[in-house]
Design an enzyme around this catalytic site. Structure first.
Site, PDB file in Angstrom:
ATOM      1  N   HIS A 182     -21.995  32.669  19.269  1.00 21.55           N
ATOM      2  CA  HIS A 182     -20.729  32.384  20.034  1.00 21.55           C
ATOM      3  C   HIS A 182     -21.283  30.852  19.502  1.00 21.55           C
ATOM      4  CE1 HIS A 182     -19.138  30.640  23.605  1.00 21.55           C
ATOM      5  NE2 HIS A 182     -19.771  29.732  23.399  1.00 21.55           N
ATOM      6  N   GLU A 183     -22.675  30.983  18.963  1.00 23.72           N
ATOM      7  CA  GLU A 183     -23.086  28.766  19.488  1.00 23.72           C
ATOM      8  C   GLU A 183     -23.267  28.860  17.769  1.00 23.72           C
ATOM      9  OE1 GLU A 183     -23.600  28.260  21.605  1.00 23.72           O
ATOM     10  OE2 GLU A 183     -24.144  29.426  23.039  1.00 23.72           O
ATOM     11  N   HIS A 215     -19.490  27.438  17.199  1.00 24.49           N
ATOM     12  CA  HIS A 215     -19.182  25.692  17.888  1.00 24.49           C
ATOM     13  C   HIS A 215     -19.595  24.781  15.961  1.00 24.49           C
ATOM     14  CE1 HIS A 215     -18.968  25.545  21.974  1.00 24.49           C
ATOM     15  NE2 HIS A 215     -19.222  27.129  22.261  1.00 24.49           N
ATOM     16  N   CYS A 242     -18.190  29.830  28.736  1.00 25.86           N
ATOM     17  CA  CYS A 242     -19.046  28.853  27.855  1.00 25.86           C
ATOM     18  C   CYS A 242     -19.283  27.701  29.165  1.00 25.86           C
ATOM     19  CB  CYS A 242     -18.262  27.903  26.928  1.00 25.86           C
ATOM     20  SG  CYS A 242     -19.469  26.326  25.682  1.00 25.86           S
TER      21      CYS A 242
END
Length: 136
Positions: free
Chosen positions: A126-127, A130, A85
């Site tokens: 992945h995002e 977040h 990341c």
């Protein structure tokens, strides 16, 4: 505008809030910042540039897609992988899915439903993590 990348784990671990049409500029800033880091990054979330809103950008074969208030509708094909990341040092193990279906609003605030597969699905997930405050 290109923004500085946030590396504060405490900030990144806080869940984001729903985006509104007033947050369109944040999506543009994500585009600019991703382009500036394209040699080492394929997606970003708004908290990575200091804004706790549900906005991400995902690199796909069709181009970079800014997604406001994305929702994960379905997932299948679980697998284990490692990811890095831009906001964190090193790589970490994680679980991802090969096939997902998502819903989101674009920069013109039009609603879309889209299927993503393989690496594009991995980028989205992945995002999306977040936005939930999940720091892997």
């Amino acid at each position: 505008m290109i923004k500085e990348i946030v590396r504060d784990v405490f900030f990144l671990a806080q869940p984001s809030e729903p985006a509104t049409k007033k947050d369109i500029q944040v999506g543009v800033d994500l585009q600019d910042t991703l382009r500036a880091n394209s040699d080492r990054c394929v997606g970003m979330a708004a908290n990575m540039i200091g804004v706790r809103k549900n906005i991400i950008i995902v690199t796909t074969k069709a181009g970079d897609i800014v997604m406001f208030n994305p929702v994960l509708l379905s997932k299948s094909g679980e697998y284990q992988t490692e990811e890095g990341c831009l906001s964190l040092d090193g790589v970490r193990p994680t679980t991802r899915y090969k096939h997902i279906e998502v819903e989101y609003f674009d920069l013109k605030w039009r609603k879309h439903r889209q299927k993503l597969h393989d690496f594009e699905a991995q980028i989205f997930l992945h995002e999306y993590d977040h936005l939930q405050g999940i720091v892997i």
